[in-house]
Enzyme design. Structure first.
Site, mmCIF file in Angstrom:
data_model
loop_
_atom_site.group_PDB
_atom_site.id
_atom_site.type_symbol
_atom_site.label_atom_id
_atom_site.label_comp_id
_atom_site.label_asym_id
_atom_site.label_seq_id
_atom_site.Cartn_x
_atom_site.Cartn_y
_atom_site.Cartn_z
ATOM 1 N N LYS A 1 29.933 36.506 29.286
ATOM 2 C CA LYS A 1 30.318 37.879 29.613
ATOM 3 C C LYS A 1 29.044 38.671 29.827
ATOM 4 O O LYS A 1 27.953 38.197 29.515
ATOM 5 C CB LYS A 1 31.165 38.486 28.487
ATOM 6 C CG LYS A 1 30.545 38.291 27.095
ATOM 7 C CD LYS A 1 31.466 38.765 25.976
ATOM 8 C CE LYS A 1 32.627 37.863 25.684
ATOM 9 N NZ LYS A 1 33.929 38.442 25.975
ATOM 10 N N ARG A 2 29.161 39.901 30.349
ATOM 11 C CA ARG A 2 27.982 40.745 30.469
ATOM 12 C C ARG A 2 27.258 40.833 29.133
ATOM 13 O O ARG A 2 27.895 40.808 28.080
ATOM 14 C CB ARG A 2 28.385 42.149 30.941
ATOM 15 C CG ARG A 2 28.846 42.212 32.381
ATOM 16 C CD ARG A 2 27.752 41.822 33.346
ATOM 17 N NE ARG A 2 26.671 42.782 33.359
ATOM 18 C CZ ARG A 2 26.301 43.500 34.416
ATOM 19 N NH1 ARG A 2 26.929 43.371 35.561
ATOM 20 N NH2 ARG A 2 25.303 44.346 34.333
ATOM 21 N N LYS B 1 29.163 43.835 22.770
ATOM 22 C CA LYS B 1 29.798 42.514 22.862
ATOM 23 C C LYS B 1 29.198 41.535 21.844
ATOM 24 O O LYS B 1 29.727 40.461 21.607
ATOM 25 C CB LYS B 1 29.672 41.966 24.278
ATOM 26 C CG LYS B 1 30.536 42.732 25.304
ATOM 27 C CD LYS B 1 30.382 42.146 26.706
ATOM 28 C CE LYS B 1 31.166 42.890 27.774
ATOM 29 N NZ LYS B 1 32.573 42.465 27.891
ATOM 30 N N THR C 1 39.071 40.129 29.468
ATOM 31 C CA THR C 1 39.969 39.246 30.220
ATOM 32 C C THR C 1 39.503 37.799 30.134
ATOM 33 O O THR C 1 40.313 36.891 30.322
ATOM 34 C CB THR C 1 40.064 39.661 31.702
ATOM 35 O OG1 THR C 1 38.751 39.900 32.212
ATOM 36 C CG2 THR C 1 40.921 40.902 31.872
ATOM 37 N N LYS D 1 41.565 33.988 29.832
ATOM 38 C CA LYS D 1 41.309 32.771 30.620
ATOM 39 C C LYS D 1 41.089 31.584 29.687
ATOM 40 O O LYS D 1 41.602 30.484 29.925
ATOM 41 C CB LYS D 1 40.071 32.971 31.503
ATOM 42 C CG LYS D 1 40.147 34.146 32.463
ATOM 43 C CD LYS D 1 38.758 34.443 33.058
ATOM 44 C CE LYS D 1 38.709 35.790 33.764
ATOM 45 N NZ LYS D 1 37.324 36.255 34.013
HETATM 46 C C1 LIG Z 1 36.622 37.314 33.551
HETATM 47 C C2 LIG Z 1 35.256 37.661 33.965
HETATM 48 C C3 LIG Z 1 34.580 38.721 33.352
HETATM 49 C C4 LIG Z 1 35.164 39.524 32.210
HETATM 50 O O1 LIG Z 1 34.754 38.910 30.992
HETATM 51 P P1 LIG Z 1 34.926 39.627 29.585
HETATM 52 O O2 LIG Z 1 34.523 38.561 28.611
HETATM 53 O O3 LIG Z 1 36.359 39.973 29.438
HETATM 54 O O4 LIG Z 1 34.022 40.779 29.563
HETATM 55 C C5 LIG Z 1 33.297 39.021 33.772
HETATM 56 N N1 LIG Z 1 32.707 38.309 34.747
HETATM 57 C C6 LIG Z 1 33.315 37.275 35.342
HETATM 58 C C7 LIG Z 1 32.598 36.509 36.405
HETATM 59 C C8 LIG Z 1 34.615 36.911 34.979
HETATM 60 O O5 LIG Z 1 35.214 35.889 35.591
#
Ligand SMILES: *Cc1c(COP(=O)(O)O)cnc(C)c1O
Length: 829
Positions: A564-565, A570, A672, A676
């Site tokens: 994630k970012r 986070k 999100t 996944k």
């Molecule tokens: C799903 C997704 C995110 C969101 O990630 P989070 O962990 O929910 O912040 C960010 N970047 C990409 C490339 C993703 O596929």
């Protein structure tokens, strides 16, 4: 068997039946492929490069869908339904070739053609650049929503900007992030179709010049911006509906600026064209410190003005009564970035259409709706009044009038409470007066939603409480989701096939059907097959990893992922601290019965976010020390994967055993990637934050690894929390911090990671890492214990997959359609 999670689902638009079989296509993809090579690239099929072959296959697939694309548009024009418009500054699309082939259900045809041509689809697919027109979750959500709207056959369209440079490409040099430009349109994109006849104009009141990379805005020099639409097909699953994502590219007007021309400044006028074309050159990275952000304001207006002009033109083609606008048009604002739609729609209705203010206001509010994505104060948009005045003086007048009338309502409801008036106001008074875009969005729309239950609650009761008091009926929740087409069916063939063999394929368009897997969690042969599917996904990933980076990891280790970012909230730092604790345990007792683990990190840091970049360096430094220590060889490994993007997520998530969702409670709006991972059979180690709370409710907390402070506890313990207490009382915490502080991971230099030591101790640990570290470590021990029981692990993982149905973006979109947009599917014959 319960399949309905919400009341709304009962009246939901029905998904396209996946069992109805593929639609039939005109034309032969094989012939189309050869023609595309010859006609588009002027190359003999035998002499084509890999990229030319990719482009030709992609164009052949586009040829396949073109007819449906036209039919979709015609069906909407005939039926004249209420249309949905999704306005977003970001669409994090990723690659489209294999996604479009599966959604078209054209795989058999394409595969046959590829075999005849001796082409390898996977090899060709890797030639497509990732369309990275977004920073992270918000942009990816927009892309998932487009997929769901097309699959649910909703008459919807996305509007965004055609950045020539998307999110930067990340390279790691000496452990440090380096940003490289992502020139994804260097070669012609096979999916986009330019529509020069649909060009629109947008007017601003200043000229824009760029000197040394910084935009200069000169007042009182009215300018015309020209928006050129570039359309991309959005193929619904089953291929019946093909919707459109329309991205605006900036161009200069075809006529020269007369004033300058008369002064003989031909050269200057031509250079102005170049400046105009710069407007959509690059996506802004999500940092608020950038000096060049004034251009972002113009970008946001450009998106809004072009999209509204296009939407209203289409509305007028089928409707002659302006009063029916809210019955025919629903516009969703993805965060406040397009919130200028409030003042722009008012401007058009009042100034151009010449409706009265009250009428215009009623139509505006009933047409627009707003989604909030963050509670972080530094991320809530505020534009200086001076900037408004310079670029959009008429908008500023309109905003002031909106605010004047709104504050009258507030005063009527709370007489004498001027504190409330000041807090609710759209204008922030202070050293620099600013327009609070979230307030403008809430006052100017009929619906405000957050993106997970806890987030919507905190938004309503804390962040914008004063507005929620005035408009309680406007506030709601729409928990995010992700498309199961890309995030399970496409990215994880081993698991997707296993599920389809067990319960049929209806889950692809009705993810609640995964509940049928619940009894199979207790079936030993299904559990064995499930474990084999995970192993297959891990092998697929490790093969790629070795080929692409040369890295080899222990394939039987736990694949533990935080992708994630990079952001303090986070808490990648919490993960690093925990890894150091684990490392020390391995070193203290080389025979400790701890199962081997590989920790994967991936994510970009905003270019100006110094601490986030230092966190990346720390991860890489710990990885380096661990890699060269024979005491943990084969048992502990840390890997930072460079260039996190949609394609990397699609590769790693299917292979994951553990998903890290460890934000400080109250800070992650939804998340999100958590969804996944759940769909792909990873177990979640997480805090009670964002949608993770709802995921654990669905799966049962006994199948989750929740730990740490709640949002309530975070908020109430702030006042007296002292990280030093944990440093002084927990030896493992102290040892980990001392290693960072003493330079153990920086070749003995204590200065390198000093800022991290300061953030965690000296500066008070704002994100409460140390408070959660002990419970986190103990939760990870429970994960390790479960690993010794492969059947117990598989059982929990299967139950997670089985209960992930609610986190399909089809469910989210169904709720938006029924509860906010009041829009219905419009099937295409
Ligand atoms: C799903 C997704 C995110 C969101 O990630 P989070 O962990 O929910 O912040 C960010 N970047 C990409 C490339 C993703 O596929």
């Amino acid at each position: 068997m319960p399949t309905e999670n919400t009341k709304a689902a009962a009246t939901a638009p029905r998904p396209a039946p996946a069992t109805a079989g593929p639609v039939r296509f005109a034309g032969d993809p094989n012939a189309s492929y050869e023609r595309r090579l010859v006609l588009d690239h002027v190359v003999a099929p035998g002499a084509a490069t890999l990229h030319q072959r990719f482009a030709a296959v992609a164009r052949a697939v586009r040829d396949l869908l073109t007819e449906r694309w036209l039919e979709t548009r015609e069906a909407y024009n005939r039926a004249n339904p209420k249309r949905i418009y999704y306005l977003s500054m970001e669409f994090l699309i990723g690659r489209s070739l294999t996604n479009n082939i599966t959604n078209l259900m054209a795989e058999p045809v394409v595969r046959e053609a590829m075999e005849r041509e001796k082409l390898d689809l996977m090899e060709l697919a890797a030639e497509e650049p990732d369309a990275g027109l977004g920073n992270g979750g918000l942009g990816r959500l927009a892309a998932c929503f487009l997929d769901s709207m097309a699959t649910l056959q909703l008459p919807a369209m996305g509007y965004g900007l055609r950045y020539e440079y998307g999110i930067f490409r990340q390279e790691i040099e000496n452990g440090t992030q380096v940003e490289r430009p992502d020139n994804w349109l260097r070669r012609p994109d096979p999916w986009e179709v330019v529509r020069p006849l649909r060009t629109v104009e947008a007017r601003i009141n200043c000229s824009v010049h760029i000197r040394n990379g910084a935009p200069q805005l000169e007042p009182n020099q009215p300018r015309v911006l020209v928006g050129v639409p570039f359309d991309r097909p959005v193929v619904g699953y089953g291929g019946r509906t093909v919707n459109t994502l329309r991205l605006w590219g900036a161009a200069a007007p075809d006529f020269f600026d007369l004033g300058e021309f008369n002064h003989g400044d031909f050269f200057g006028a031509v250079l102005d064209r170049v400046t105009a074309e710069n407007l959509t050159r690059v996506l802004y990275p999500d940092d608020s410190t950038d000096a060049g952000r004034r251009l972002r304001f113009v970008q946001e207006f450009f998106l809004v003005a072009c999209s509204l002009a296009d939407i209203l033109r289409r509305f007028r083609e089928g409707n002659n009564d302006w009063h029916t606008l809210p019955d025919k048009v629903a516009i969703q604002l993805n965060d406040t970035h397009p919130a200028l739609a409030v003042s722009e729609l008012m401007r058009v209705l009042v100034d151009d259409v010449k409706l009265g203010w009250d009428e215009s206001w009623d139509l505006t509010v009933r047409t627009l709706a707003y989604t909030n994505h963050t509670l972080l104060p530094e991320a809530l948009e505020r534009w200086p009044v001076g900037l408004f005045e310079l670029v959009l003086p008429r908008h500023l007048e309109i905003v002031f009038e909106i605010n004047r009338r709104f504050l009258d309502t507030v005063r009527a409801k709370y007489p004498g409470d001027e504190g409330k008036v000041a807090r609710a106001s759209i204008i922030e008074e202070g050293a620099t007066r600013a327009v609070r875009m979230a307030h403008l969005a809430i006052v100017g729309t009929h619906s405000t939603n957050g993106v997970a239950a806890i987030h919507s609650e905190l938004l309503r009761t804390r962040t914008v409480k004063d507005l929620a008091d005035v408009f309680p009926e406007r506030f709601g929740n729409k928990t995010n989701g992700v498309t199961p087409r890309r995030w399970l069916n496409l990215c994880n063939p081993a698991l997707a096939n296993l599920i389809t063999d067990a319960i049929g394929d209806e889950w692809v368009t009705d993810l609640a059907k995964l509940r049928a897997l619940v009894p199979l969690a207790d079936d030993p042969s299904f559990r064995a097959a499930f474990r084999r599917a995970k192993e297959a996904a891990k092998t697929r990933f490790t093969d790629w990893l070795q080929g692409a980076t040369g890295l080899v990891v222990n394939p039987v280790s736990i694949f533990d992922c935080q992708i994630k970012r990079i952001h303090e909230y986070k808490r990648q730092l919490l993960n690093v601290l925990q890894i150091i604790v684990l490392y020390n345990r391995f070193r203290a007792d080389p025979n400790a019965p701890i199962p081997p683990r590989t920790f994967f990190f991936a994510g970009k840091a905003a270019p100006a976010y110094t601490l986030a970049k230092l966190i990346i360096k720390l991860i890489n430094s710990v990885a380096g020390v661990v890699a060269t220590d024979p005491a943990v060889r084969g048992r502990l490994q840390v890997v930072f994967l460079a260039e996190y993007n949609v394609s990397l997520a699609e590769r790693l998530i299917p292979a994951a055993d553990v998903s890290e969702q460890i934000s400080t409670a109250g800070y992650e709006a939804s998340g999100t990637s958590n969804m996944k991972f759940m769909m792909n059979g990873a177990l979640t180690v997480g805090t009670r934050d964002g949608a993770t709370i709802e995921m654990a409710q669905e799966a049962g907390e006994e199948n989750f690894f929740l730990f740490g402070l709640t949002a309530e506890q975070v908020a109430t313990s702030r006042g007296w929390y002292d990280p030093h207490w944990h440093y002084n009382h927990d030896p493992e915490t102290r040892a980990a911090l001392d290693m960072i502080g003493s330079g153990h991971f920086s070749g003995g230099d204590p200065n390198v990671f000093r800022p991290i030591w300061d953030v965690l101790l000296t500066k008070g640990d704002n994100y409460m890492h140390l408070a959660d570290l002990g419970p986190y470590v103990r939760t990870q021990e429970r994960v390790a214990e479960l690993r010794a029981d492969p059947d117990g692990w598989a059982r929990k993982a299967i139950l997670n997959v089985a209960h992930s149905g609610r986190f399909s973006s089809d469910r989210s979109i169904t709720e938006y359609a029924t509860q906010i947009w009041n829009a219905k599917p419009c099937p295409v014959g």
